[in-house]
Design a protein around this motif. Structure first.
Motif, PDB file in Angstrom:
ATOM      1  N   THR A 184       0.962  -1.446   0.412  1.00 59.62           N
ATOM      2  CA  THR A 184      -0.666  -0.134   0.185  1.00 59.62           C
ATOM      3  C   THR A 184       0.913   1.478  -0.008  1.00 59.62           C
ATOM      4  N   ARG A 224      -0.838   7.382 -12.308  1.00 58.90           N
ATOM      5  CA  ARG A 224      -1.635   6.458 -11.701  1.00 58.90           C
ATOM      6  C   ARG A 224      -1.387   5.464 -12.188  1.00 58.90           C
ATOM      7  N   VAL A 225      -0.668   4.880 -13.715  1.00 56.92           N
ATOM      8  CA  VAL A 225      -1.067   3.008 -13.962  1.00 56.92           C
ATOM      9  C   VAL A 225       0.303   3.101 -13.088  1.00 56.92           C
ATOM     10  N   GLU A 228       0.462   2.262  -9.863  1.00 53.54           N
ATOM     11  CA  GLU A 228       0.417   1.017  -9.492  1.00 53.54           C
ATOM     12  C   GLU A 228       0.670   0.031 -10.094  1.00 53.54           C
ATOM     13  N   THR A 229       1.342  -0.186 -10.925  1.00 56.45           N
ATOM     14  CA  THR A 229       1.948  -0.949 -11.933  1.00 56.45           C
ATOM     15  C   THR A 229       3.641  -1.712 -10.589  1.00 56.45           C
ATOM     16  N   LEU A 231       3.219  -1.031  -7.471  1.00 56.84           N
ATOM     17  CA  LEU A 231       3.150  -1.109  -6.768  1.00 56.84           C
ATOM     18  C   LEU A 231       3.209  -2.817  -6.428  1.00 56.84           C
ATOM     19  N   ASP A 232       2.217  -3.211  -8.004  1.00 55.25           N
ATOM     20  CA  ASP A 232       2.300  -4.307  -8.645  1.00 55.25           C
ATOM     21  C   ASP A 232       3.814  -5.313  -8.345  1.00 55.25           C
TER      22      ASP A 232
END
Length: 329
Positions: A184, A224-225, A228-229, A231-232
């Motif tokens: 997170t 944002r993308v 998120e990538t 974090l993934d």
């Protein structure tokens, strides 16, 4: 003829009044002098107590070892304890350097027969957690005769579970909170607020994404993308290490296993996240070495005193308002 004349009576009354005034002034002066003496005595006492306190604090700082307690040279065989407590972060007591040093000291002791990593943490930095994970794996390879286990107390989640998964076996209480295998990152957006306040945001940067996740600017969909990538990617590293550490003990057909959910110790046992329900003392007895020795590296008394004064609170508030951090939680 036989009485006092008026002038004499007036003079006597005046003298009596003056005498009373002087007596009253004398009493006030004496009382004030006594009060000043009392204040001076108490001032000396307080200064002396302050000096004694500071001297004792300095003595503790100089003489006290960083290790949790005095480690005897010979114990005849013991179980070493290393605590992972609180937020796992570089600036916190549960940082990788402190935990790794504690583990190394534990396995180097000639009478250490087993090591228990005692965990009570909700997670923290993925980097710090990974450092400890790698070191536990390395120490297990170097000291195959010294088993390293983990015992989860109230909480062993996210980055703390990351660390636990490197050990030979994980134990918990039936009511412990275990798991939360996820990543997170959170911050705030103030772009509308500063507009209402009439504040103009001035940002100068070289590089298309240098102001990435600036809380005073709207979130860019592309960024944002990208985030998120990122974090993934961290999440997949977390999952891979847990899979390596736990092996075929994991019930991998549960699609929620790596979703970031947290389970009780009893549920975690069914999912293969833990190997049993035991306390630290119970495990030490079963290992055959009930005598435990704490090898946890502690903060110095001066550092603890500074933290109690609230310095760490101020640092945390600054960090929350000014930086973006990724955490395993």
């Amino acid at each position: 003829m036989f009485g006092k004349n008026p002038q004499q009576e007036s003079s006597d009354d005046s003298w009596a009044g003056s005498r009373k005034e002087w007596q009253l002034i004398e009493k006030v002066v004496m009382a004030n002098t006594a009060e000043l003496k009392k204040q001076r005595r108490w001032g000396i006492v307080f200064k002396l107590l302050t000096f004694i306190y500071l001297f004792a604090l300095l003595w503790l700082f100089i003489s006290n070892s960083n290790i949790g307690g005095l480690v005897p040279e010979k114990t005849g065989g013991h179980t070493a304890i290393v605590d992972v407590r609180g937020l796992i972060a570089q600036s916190e007591p549960a940082n990788a350097d402190a935990i790794v040093t504690s583990l190394r000291n534990a396995v180097k002791h000639s009478d250490t027969r087993a090591v228990i990593v005692r965990i009570n943490s909700g997670g923290g930095s993925p980097v710090q957690s990974a450092y400890v994970y790698d070191e536990i794996q390395r120490l297990r390879g170097l000291h195959e005769d010294i088993p390293i286990h983990a015992v989860i107390a109230d909480t062993g989640a996210s980055g703390a579970y990351y660390i636990a998964s490197a050990t030979e076996n994980i134990y918990a209480n039936g009511s412990s909170l275990v798991g939360s295998i996820g990543v997170t990152a959170a911050s705030f957006g103030f772009e509308e607020l500063i507009g209402k306040l009439g504040i103009e945001r001035r940002s100068f940067a070289s590089g298309e994404h240098k102001t990435f996740l600036d809380p005073f600017q709207p979130v860019d969909p592309e960024e944002r993308v990208l985030f998120e990538t990122l974090l993934d990617n961290v999440h997949q590293q977390f999952i891979a290490d847990v899979r390596e550490g736990r092996g075929d003990r994991l019930v991998t057909d549960n699609e929620k296993l790596f979703s970031g959910l947290v389970w009780t110790g009893a549920q975690a046992l069914e999912l293969g996240l833990v190997d049993g329900l035991k306390s630290t003392s119970e495990l030490a007895r079963e290992l055959g070495y009930p005598n435990t020795v704490d090898f946890t590296l502690r903060q110095s008394p001066l550092q603890q005193f500074a933290r109690n004064l609230g310095i760490s609170v101020a640092e945390t508030l600054v960090k929350l308002g000014a930086t973006e951090s990724i955490q395993l939680r």
